[in-house]
Design a protein around this motif. Sequence first.
Motif, PDB file in Angstrom:
ATOM      1  N   LYS A  61       0.835  -1.209   0.000  1.00 48.62           N
ATOM      2  CA  LYS A  61       0.000   0.000   0.000  1.00 48.62           C
ATOM      3  C   LYS A  61       0.863   1.251   0.000  1.00 48.62           C
ATOM      4  O   LYS A  61       0.571   2.227  -0.691  1.00 48.62           O
ATOM      5  CB  LYS A  61      -0.910  -0.014   1.227  1.00 48.62           C
ATOM      6  N   LYS A  62       1.937   1.206   0.762  1.00 48.57           N
ATOM      7  CA  LYS A  62       2.847   2.349   0.881  1.00 48.57           C
ATOM      8  C   LYS A  62       3.478   2.706  -0.462  1.00 48.57           C
ATOM      9  O   LYS A  62       3.608   3.895  -0.799  1.00 48.57           O
ATOM     10  CB  LYS A  62       3.932   2.011   1.911  1.00 48.57           C
ATOM     11  N   PHE A  63       3.830   1.702  -1.247  1.00 48.12           N
ATOM     12  CA  PHE A  63       4.530   1.950  -2.512  1.00 48.12           C
ATOM     13  C   PHE A  63       3.644   1.743  -3.747  1.00 48.12           C
ATOM     14  O   PHE A  63       4.138   1.686  -4.872  1.00 48.12           O
ATOM     15  CB  PHE A  63       5.774   1.067  -2.589  1.00 48.12           C
ATOM     16  N   ASN A  64       2.346   1.600  -3.525  1.00 49.38           N
ATOM     17  CA  ASN A  64       1.372   1.525  -4.624  1.00 49.38           C
ATOM     18  C   ASN A  64       1.660   0.386  -5.600  1.00 49.38           C
ATOM     19  O   ASN A  64       1.738   0.566  -6.813  1.00 49.38           O
ATOM     20  CB  ASN A  64       1.323   2.861  -5.388  1.00 49.38           C
ATOM     21  N   ILE A  65       1.864  -0.782  -5.034  1.00 48.28           N
ATOM     22  CA  ILE A  65       2.023  -2.001  -5.827  1.00 48.28           C
ATOM     23  C   ILE A  65       1.158  -3.082  -5.160  1.00 48.28           C
ATOM     24  O   ILE A  65       0.923  -3.019  -3.945  1.00 48.28           O
ATOM     25  CB  ILE A  65       3.502  -2.439  -5.917  1.00 48.28           C
ATOM     26  N   LYS A  66       0.668  -4.031  -5.916  1.00 43.35           N
ATOM     27  CA  LYS A  66      -0.255  -5.020  -5.361  1.00 43.35           C
ATOM     28  C   LYS A  66       0.463  -6.312  -4.968  1.00 43.35           C
ATOM     29  O   LYS A  66       1.339  -6.779  -5.691  1.00 43.35           O
ATOM     30  CB  LYS A  66      -1.358  -5.315  -6.369  1.00 43.35           C
ATOM     31  N   PRO A  67       0.067  -6.903  -3.830  1.00 41.79           N
ATOM     32  CA  PRO A  67       0.663  -8.174  -3.407  1.00 41.79           C
ATOM     33  C   PRO A  67       0.005  -9.356  -4.104  1.00 41.79           C
ATOM     34  O   PRO A  67      -1.169  -9.296  -4.487  1.00 41.79           O
ATOM     35  CB  PRO A  67       0.388  -8.212  -1.904  1.00 41.79           C
ATOM     36  N   LEU A  68       0.772 -10.415  -4.250  1.00 41.99           N
ATOM     37  CA  LEU A  68       0.289 -11.634  -4.906  1.00 41.99           C
ATOM     38  C   LEU A  68       0.968 -12.822  -4.230  1.00 41.99           C
ATOM     39  O   LEU A  68       2.140 -12.734  -3.840  1.00 41.99           O
ATOM     40  CB  LEU A  68       0.641 -11.581  -6.392  1.00 41.99           C
ATOM     41  N   PHE A  69       0.238 -13.921  -4.089  1.00 44.71           N
ATOM     42  CA  PHE A  69       0.794 -15.104  -3.441  1.00 44.71           C
ATOM     43  C   PHE A  69       0.510 -16.357  -4.255  1.00 44.71           C
ATOM     44  O   PHE A  69      -0.596 -16.539  -4.767  1.00 44.71           O
ATOM     45  CB  PHE A  69       0.197 -15.290  -2.041  1.00 44.71           C
ATOM     46  N   SER A  70       1.525 -17.225  -4.339  1.00 38.37           N
ATOM     47  CA  SER A  70       1.320 -18.607  -4.760  1.00 38.37           C
ATOM     48  C   SER A  70       0.983 -19.418  -3.523  1.00 38.37           C
ATOM     49  O   SER A  70       1.566 -19.198  -2.454  1.00 38.37           O
ATOM     50  CB  SER A  70       2.585 -19.193  -5.395  1.00 38.37           C
ATOM     51  N   VAL A  71       0.042 -20.350  -3.660  1.00 38.46           N
ATOM     52  CA  VAL A  71      -0.285 -21.249  -2.543  1.00 38.46           C
ATOM     53  C   VAL A  71      -0.077 -22.688  -2.997  1.00 38.46           C
ATOM     54  O   VAL A  71      -0.391 -23.038  -4.135  1.00 38.46           O
ATOM     55  CB  VAL A  71      -1.726 -21.036  -2.048  1.00 38.46           C
ATOM     56  N   LEU A  72       0.448 -23.523  -2.096  1.00 36.93           N
ATOM     57  CA  LEU A  72       0.832 -24.870  -2.491  1.00 36.93           C
ATOM     58  C   LEU A  72       0.099 -25.968  -1.721  1.00 36.93           C
ATOM     59  O   LEU A  72       0.376 -27.145  -1.915  1.00 36.93           O
ATOM     60  CB  LEU A  72       2.341 -25.055  -2.338  1.00 36.93           C
TER      61      LEU A  72
END
Length: 366
Positions: A171-182
């Motif tokens: 949020k601070k750097f205006n980029i979105k998080p993404l996760f792989s789940v296994l």
Amino acid sequence: INNNLKKKIKLLTWGFDFSTPHKLNDFSNKIFHENYEQREINIIAQKRAFFKVQEKFENITFLNHGYNLFSDINPKSAISKKLSTTNKIKIVAEVTTNHFGENDLIKKFIKLSAKAGANYVKFQKRNVDTFYTKIELNKKYSSPFGTTFRDYRKKLELNIKQIELIIGECKKFNIKPLFSVLDIESFNVIKKYNFDYIKLPSTISKDKKFLNYVSKNLNKKKIIISTGMEDHKYFDFIVRKFSRFKEVIVLHCTSSYPTFLSDINIGIIRYLSNLSKKFKYITPGFSSHDLIDEASMMAVSSGAKMIEKHVKFGQSDWAHFNDTAIDIETDFVEFVKKIRRAELIYGNEKKKVLASEHHKYNQRKS
């Protein structure tokens, strides 16, 4: 100058074309070195230095006049107009576990991914104790974290506080998080955060029980699926299994680290692009395990809407995908620029007369 500026400025650069001097492009008509190979070496070094300077100053934006891949302005037809990027391609900085469980590294990856112009920064989540067998976990493994594979994997695994740290920094750097789940447990942890997408990596493509569970329990109905170690039949399976989803981004990839150029097979992207015309919820993408920028640029021209690239800090013998990942501070910055340029080169599939067009002679009319 940068440190004393009260507001950001644009710096227009002329003559930085970095091509071998000859009469047509050397203003002074001087050959600074008689040896052609040495001239090429000098120019390549100067070009790399120029790119580093471009990224160094936060308050100065460098705009280049010229006709190269890195040029921003057409000197003949739009001297005062900077080109506008479409940013339609979703670029993912794939960290995997190269943060080594360190909060400071996590923060750096997020900040630099955003600064480079990526849309997403991606991490992984798995239950180490259930994902691996005891035999695998007890194997000897040399790393700074211990002497077994268990020691290594445990240190790399993110906890809840770190996931929340990632969300805050993004949020601070205006980029979105993404996760792989296994695994199912990790899926249930990550889905609570309601991210844009959840990714299913190639590692679990054979786990039909897990895939069935995800297809039934992901409320947002938007997912990314990687297709390494699979053939065409897997595409058919994805189309059927996730037919009720709003969007399924299918990433073509080759599970070879790094991938040799003859194994990349960008033609698959065109196949997925054609498939997306029939099944509107399918979106083609490319997970790059190769070491050449051209493959990802070709993927853009073949219809890819998401490009994923592994990133790292420096060099390490025990880091995940070390041989495939590129440096987040240098090579990834240039990589993102090339993908954005590839978008511009591709255009919009509409043919029209451009302001920059002209004929050498008077155009004949019948």
